[in-house]
Design a protein around this motif. Structure first.
Motif, PDB file in Angstrom:
ATOM      1  N   GLU A   1       0.681  -1.034   0.047  1.00 58.07           N
ATOM      2  CA  GLU A   1       0.248  -0.063  -0.264  1.00 58.07           C
ATOM      3  C   GLU A   1       0.826   1.952   0.269  1.00 58.07           C
ATOM      4  OE1 GLU A   1      -2.796  -0.242   3.046  1.00 58.07           O
ATOM      5  OE2 GLU A   1      -3.380  -1.971   2.021  1.00 58.07           O
TER       6      GLU A   1
ATOM      7  N   ASN B   1       2.276   1.641  -3.296  1.00 59.29           N
ATOM      8  CA  ASN B   1       1.659   2.261  -4.409  1.00 59.29           C
ATOM      9  C   ASN B   1       1.166   3.533  -4.350  1.00 59.29           C
ATOM     10  OD1 ASN B   1       1.300  -0.480  -6.320  1.00 59.29           O
ATOM     11  ND2 ASN B   1      -0.416  -0.882  -4.063  1.00 59.29           N
TER      12      ASN B   1
ATOM     13  N   ASP C   1      -1.481  -1.106  -8.251  1.00 58.05           N
ATOM     14  CA  ASP C   1      -1.664  -2.141  -7.575  1.00 58.05           C
ATOM     15  C   ASP C   1      -0.822  -3.142  -7.707  1.00 58.05           C
ATOM     16  OD1 ASP C   1      -2.873  -3.810  -6.097  1.00 58.05           O
ATOM     17  OD2 ASP C   1      -4.384  -5.417  -7.703  1.00 58.05           O
TER      18      ASP C   1
END
Length: 89
Positions: free
Chosen positions: A62, A65, A72
């Motif tokens: 996360e 990203n 993703d």
């Protein structure tokens, strides 16, 4: 720890790569602990090596990203060699 893939930089005392640590994928780095200014006489013994591992988990992906602008990114274990690869969506 089972090494999966890595990169060694010629002339540098460091290496990076991916490995499986305790069954979990991780980013690995290793570097020699030596003075960098060239004025200190080094002993003949091999240098001490600092090894660092960062588990690849949902929080890490996360953050990658968000910081790198990927939609993703995902890390998946390789099929036949145990290598870990990164894929972006």
């Amino acid at each position: 720890m089972r090494p999966a893939q890595g990169r060694h930089h010629a002339g540098r005392a460091s290496a990076t790569g991916f490995a499986t640590v305790d069954g979990r994928p991780a980013m690995i780095s290793a570097m020699a602990i030596v003075p960098d200014d060239g004025t200190v006489a080094l002993p003949d013994d091999p240098p001490t090596i600092l090894v660092s591992a960062k588990y690849i988990d949902a929080t890490l992906t996360e953050n990658l990203n968000a910081q790198l602008g990927f939609q993703d990114i995902a890390f998946t274990p390789g099929q036949s060699t145990g290598q870990t690869t990164a894929e972006t969506g």
